[in-house]
Scaffold this motif. Structure first.
Motif, PDB file in Angstrom:
ATOM      1  N   ASP A  11       5.230  13.745   2.794  1.00 29.85           N
ATOM      2  CA  ASP A  11       5.361  13.191   1.352  1.00 29.85           C
ATOM      3  C   ASP A  11       6.434  13.593   0.635  1.00 29.85           C
ATOM      4  O   ASP A  11       6.327  13.219  -0.451  1.00 29.85           O
ATOM      5  N   HIS A  12       7.585  13.483   1.834  1.00 22.45           N
ATOM      6  CA  HIS A  12       8.417  13.818   0.283  1.00 22.45           C
ATOM      7  C   HIS A  12       9.320  13.017  -0.169  1.00 22.45           C
ATOM      8  O   HIS A  12      10.178  12.296  -0.802  1.00 22.45           O
ATOM      9  N   GLY A  13       8.429  11.151   0.732  1.00 24.92           N
ATOM     10  CA  GLY A  13       9.197  10.619  -0.004  1.00 24.92           C
ATOM     11  C   GLY A  13      10.057   9.229   0.746  1.00 24.92           C
ATOM     12  O   GLY A  13      10.346   7.852   0.051  1.00 24.92           O
ATOM     13  N   LYS A  14       9.210   9.191   1.647  1.00 24.80           N
ATOM     14  CA  LYS A  14      10.676   8.260   2.955  1.00 24.80           C
ATOM     15  C   LYS A  14       9.852   7.207   2.680  1.00 24.80           C
ATOM     16  O   LYS A  14      10.887   6.029   2.610  1.00 24.80           O
ATOM     17  N   SER A  15       8.565   6.517   2.963  1.00 26.51           N
ATOM     18  CA  SER A  15       8.635   5.399   3.369  1.00 26.51           C
ATOM     19  C   SER A  15       8.443   4.354   1.757  1.00 26.51           C
ATOM     20  O   SER A  15       8.955   3.715   1.521  1.00 26.51           O
ATOM     21  N   SER A  16       8.539   5.688  -0.042  1.00 32.00           N
ATOM     22  CA  SER A  16       8.856   5.317  -0.940  1.00 32.00           C
ATOM     23  C   SER A  16       9.911   4.705  -1.600  1.00 32.00           C
ATOM     24  O   SER A  16      10.073   3.131  -1.412  1.00 32.00           O
ATOM     25  N   LEU A  17      10.874   5.244  -0.717  1.00 32.88           N
ATOM     26  CA  LEU A  17      12.334   5.001  -0.657  1.00 32.88           C
ATOM     27  C   LEU A  17      12.301   3.172   0.204  1.00 32.88           C
ATOM     28  O   LEU A  17      13.217   2.672  -1.070  1.00 32.88           O
ATOM     29  N   ARG A  35      -4.065   6.201   3.672  1.00 31.41           N
ATOM     30  CA  ARG A  35      -4.480   7.788   3.534  1.00 31.41           C
ATOM     31  C   ARG A  35      -2.504   8.156   2.686  1.00 31.41           C
ATOM     32  O   ARG A  35      -2.637   9.318   2.379  1.00 31.41           O
ATOM     33  N   GLY A  36      -1.916   6.738   2.483  1.00 32.56           N
ATOM     34  CA  GLY A  36      -0.895   8.018   1.463  1.00 32.56           C
ATOM     35  C   GLY A  36       0.069   8.438   2.777  1.00 32.56           C
ATOM     36  O   GLY A  36       1.193   9.592   2.424  1.00 32.56           O
ATOM     37  N   LEU A  37      -0.256   8.152   4.114  1.00 30.92           N
ATOM     38  CA  LEU A  37       0.826   8.900   5.648  1.00 30.92           C
ATOM     39  C   LEU A  37       1.338   7.953   6.239  1.00 30.92           C
ATOM     40  O   LEU A  37       0.318   6.785   6.826  1.00 30.92           O
TER      41      LEU A  37
HETATM   42  N1  LIG Z   1       7.037  10.285  -9.181  1.00 37.64           N
HETATM   43  C1  LIG Z   1       7.698   9.424  -7.645  1.00 37.64           C
HETATM   44  N2  LIG Z   1       6.395  10.025  -6.926  1.00 37.64           N
HETATM   45  C2  LIG Z   1       7.367   9.681  -5.378  1.00 37.64           C
HETATM   46  C3  LIG Z   1       8.376   9.172  -5.626  1.00 37.64           C
HETATM   47  N3  LIG Z   1       8.511   8.802  -4.154  1.00 37.64           N
HETATM   48  C4  LIG Z   1       7.340   8.854  -3.736  1.00 37.64           C
HETATM   49  N4  LIG Z   1       6.108   9.558  -4.467  1.00 37.64           N
HETATM   50  C5  LIG Z   1       4.662   9.956  -4.184  1.00 37.64           C
HETATM   51  O1  LIG Z   1       5.195  10.305  -3.371  1.00 37.64           O
HETATM   52  C6  LIG Z   1       4.060  10.109  -2.724  1.00 37.64           C
HETATM   53  C7  LIG Z   1       4.701  10.018  -0.933  1.00 37.64           C
HETATM   54  O2  LIG Z   1       5.537   9.271  -0.200  1.00 37.64           O
HETATM   55  P1  LIG Z   1       5.664   8.531   0.669  1.00 37.64           P
HETATM   56  O3  LIG Z   1       7.350   7.782   0.582  1.00 37.64           O
HETATM   57  O4  LIG Z   1       4.608   8.426   1.072  1.00 37.64           O
HETATM   58  O5  LIG Z   1       5.775   9.853   1.535  1.00 37.64           O
HETATM   59  P2  LIG Z   1       7.116  10.443   2.948  1.00 37.64           P
HETATM   60  O6  LIG Z   1       7.950  10.610   3.111  1.00 37.64           O
HETATM   61  O7  LIG Z   1       7.101   8.521   3.749  1.00 37.64           O
HETATM   62  O8  LIG Z   1       4.866  10.932   3.605  1.00 37.64           O
HETATM   63  P3  LIG Z   1       5.296  10.849   5.093  1.00 37.64           P
HETATM   64  O9  LIG Z   1       5.301   9.505   6.045  1.00 37.64           O
HETATM   65  O10 LIG Z   1       3.625  10.693   5.617  1.00 37.64           O
HETATM   66  O11 LIG Z   1       6.200  11.910   6.016  1.00 37.64           O
HETATM   67  C8  LIG Z   1       3.461   9.006  -2.770  1.00 37.64           C
HETATM   68  O12 LIG Z   1       1.783   8.980  -4.200  1.00 37.64           O
HETATM   69  C9  LIG Z   1       4.101   8.435  -3.534  1.00 37.64           C
HETATM   70  O13 LIG Z   1       3.781   7.033  -4.311  1.00 37.64           O
HETATM   71  C10 LIG Z   1       8.864   9.483  -6.615  1.00 37.64           C
HETATM   72  O14 LIG Z   1      10.219   9.291  -6.288  1.00 37.64           O
HETATM   73  N5  LIG Z   1       8.980   9.795  -7.451  1.00 37.64           N
END
Ligand SMILES: Nc1nc2c(ncn2[C@@H]2O[C@H](COP(=O)(O)OP(=O)(O)OP(=O)(O)O)[C@@H](O)[C@H]2O)c(=O)[nH]1
Ligand SMILES: [Mg+2]
Length: 573
Positions: A11-17, A35-37
């Motif tokens: 949930d630290h934002g890897k996929s979003s990045l 699931r956003g996971l």
């Molecule tokens: N405000 C904000 N929210 C973020 C940012 N990056 C990610 N998020 C939010 O954080 C949540 C988790 O983001 P993911 O990118 O799914 O995190 P992840 O690290 O890929 O998670 P896993 O793959 O399950 O480990 C999502 O709801 C995103 O929208 C950011 O830079 N700012």
């Protein structure tokens, strides 16, 4: 291209990045999106401002999917390490960093995500805290870039930082030994089997034959894709999709490897170094159910600690691992070891010996070629290359050995030849490497499969019988009571030739071959037995067996009643 894996806590934002950088959502499955996971690996690519291509392998952060994370990070060049400013350093930040270290990763950048959700002071403190945690690791001097992946703040700086990372990260080495650890397998309708993975070690070309291990399946590459387009060939350090002919999708799976045929020697055991994590609260011994992660493969292993009963946390040692099936490995490959009962990462290390021959109680593995050679005595050069991945010059013939063993073998063979004396030592009774040694001995002559000291004259060389036959030329006459034993020895050595109960000297046969060549020079369409007879002055009784001998040796060939040139006809001037 460089292949970069994400890493970091859930949930630290890897996929979003990755999405923000590439425009591709690496979460492929409906369940992941819902699931956003991230559950399984995701893939996306982009071009950086410099034009350099970069491929991302996006891994899950949740501890339950650690095995998928491990499958994704083998073979990557660098990492994009993600820590959320809001939460800071968390357990899988730590575990992912340890794993990347154990895999020998050297390069990476750190993205501090969710910068928008904290104030400036918090952001500064969070960055300091991250720097503390990575100190002393390969990320110790990595830049920390604060980003907000949703609005895009900081992404330009991160792209520029990634550009520097790419230019600082050496390209994946080409050792002429391609290997692709499979991370996905598909069976698109009507077109073979498609596998994807990160290619390392060498190139692949369309139409190449490849082998898939375990199982030694042979397949042909029907097409290659990278960065979304088809290519004729692809080099090390690329994300690759291969369409394969000749192997069914249900015969292969994640963790199998596509390799060049005959360049690998799959093994089900190896000796390796093991660095035990300092954070472990117990020793590591053979007791325990272990899982090893190599390439994209997870497999249960049996382990023996070498040279000790157990290894304490924070120490390093050597182990022998036994695998359930054979994988194409080489010294230098890295692995991670986890204990499945406690569900914890124990450590990891480097493969040192893929075919250990020394008993576990005495094995002291390292990566030196000298050790591999010394443990085997004499090794075929090609075998040595399969074992070590390194090609060396043979010591002698096609063999590699130690200087000590070489000297010892020379001595032993020389003594045996001296002892054999006049009759000589039969080479067929020696090992292949011993025969190679005989060829290097100065004062030894080898003739007709026997080696004898050069100063000993072969008693059969000027045997009276040979001399008598030679004197008879094309029409040799023999006494009635010929010494059969001598005949047998002389024909075995090739001094005499026996045909139709007649004996000819080898020099006479050679002279007959010259006669045939001369006849053919003036009669290119062939000569008759009568012509040969007239030329040699031999009657039919001698001419026929002589010509038969020439036919048998390929000097001449028969066509109807004529003899024409054979492949071994001597040249005459
Ligand atoms: N405000 C904000 N929210 C973020 C940012 N990056 C990610 N998020 C939010 O954080 C949540 C988790 O983001 P993911 O990118 O799914 O995190 P992840 O690290 O890929 O998670 P896993 O793959 O399950 O480990 C999502 O709801 C995103 O929208 C950011 O830079 N700012
Ligand atoms: Mg994710």
């Amino acid at each position: 291209m460089r292949v970069v894996a994400t890493a970091g806590h859930v949930d630290h934002g890897k996929s979003s990045l990755v999405m923000a950088l590439t425009g591709t959502d690496p979460d492929r499955f409906e369940e992941e999106k819902r699931r956003g996971l991230t559950i399984d690996l995701g893939f996306a690519h982009t071009r950086l401002p410099s034009g350099a291509a970069v491929s991302f392998v996006d891994v899950p952060g949740h501890v339950r999917f650690l095995r998928n994370m491990l499958a994704g990070v083998g073979g990557v060049d660098a990492c994009l390490f993600v820590v959320a400013a809001t939460e800071g350093w968390k357990p899988q930040s730590e575990e992912h960093l340890r794993i990347l270290e154990l895999l020998g990763l050297r390069h990476g950048v750190i993205a501090m995500t969710k910068r928008d959700l904290v104030d400036d002071e918090w952001s500064e403190i969070a960055a300091l805290e991250i720097a503390d945690h990575v100190e002393g690791t390969f990320l110790g001097s990595a830049p920390i870039v604060a980003v907000d992946s949703l609005s895009g703040t900081g992404l330009d700086e991160l792209r520029a930082t990634l550009d520097v990372l790419v230019s600082d990260t050496p390209p994946s080495a080409d050792r002429g030994r391609p290997r692709l650890w499979i991370d996905r397998v598909f069976a698109p309708k009507g077109s073979g089997t498609v596998v994807t993975g990160t290619l390392t070690g060498g190139q692949l070309h369309r139409d190449d034959l490849v082998r898939i291990e375990p199982g030694a399946h042979t397949a042909r590459i029907r097409s290659i894709q990278t960065l979304g387009s088809s290519v004729e060939q692809i080099g090390a350090g690329n994300r690759v999709a291969l369409n394969l002919n000749g192997v069914s999708h249900d015969e292969i799976a994640r963790g199998h490897a596509v390799v060049s045929p005959d360049r690998w020697r799959p093994t089900d055991r190896f000796d390796a170094s093991l660095d035990v994590l300092a954070t472990l609260d117990h020793d590591v011994s053979r007791r325990g159910a272990y899982l090893a992660y190599i390439g994209s493969r997870e497999l249960p292993v049996k382990m023996r600690v070498l040279g000790a009963e157990a290894l304490a946390p924070g120490t390093a040692g050597a182990v022998r691992l036994f695998l359930p099936d054979a994988l194409p490995l080489l010294p230098g490959d890295r692995y991670v070891l986890r204990e499945s009962g406690r569900d914890e990462t124990v450590g990891g290390g480097e493969v040192l010996d893929i075919a250990p021959v020394t008993r576990a109680s005495r094995a002291r593995p390292d990566r030196s070629i000298e050790r591999v050679v010394a443990e085997r005595g004499w090794v075929d050069v090609d075998e040595l290359e399969l074992l070590t991945g390194i090609s060396v010059d043979p010591t002698i013939g096609r063999w590699v050995t130690t200087p000590g063993l070489m000297a010892e073998t020379r001595q032993r063979v020389t003594a045996a030849i001296e002892q054999a004396g006049e009759l000589g030592l039969e080479l067929a009774g020696l090992d292949e490497y011993e025969r190679a040694v005989v060829e290097t001995l100065d004062d030894v002559t080898v003739e007709a499969g026997r080696a004898r000291p050069a100063d000993v004259i072969d008693p059969f060389d000027d045997h009276p019988l040979a001399a008598m036959v030679l004197a008879g030329g094309f029409t040799p006459e023999l006494p009635g009571d010929v010494d059969r034993l001598a005949v047998r020895e002389l024909t075995r050595r090739g001094v005499l030739v026996e045909r139709d109960k007649l004996l000819f000297h080898r020099d006479t046969v050679a002279a007959a071959a010259v006669v045939a060549a001369e006849l053919l020079a003036s009669e290119p369409d062939g000569f008759t037995v009568a012509q040969f007879r007239d030329r040699t002055g031999a009657s039919r009784k001698y001419a026929l067996p002589l010509i038969a001998e020439l036919d048998a040796r390929g000097v001449t060939r028969r066509r109807d009643d004529f003899r024409i040139a054979g492949p071994r006809l001597p040249a005459i001037d």
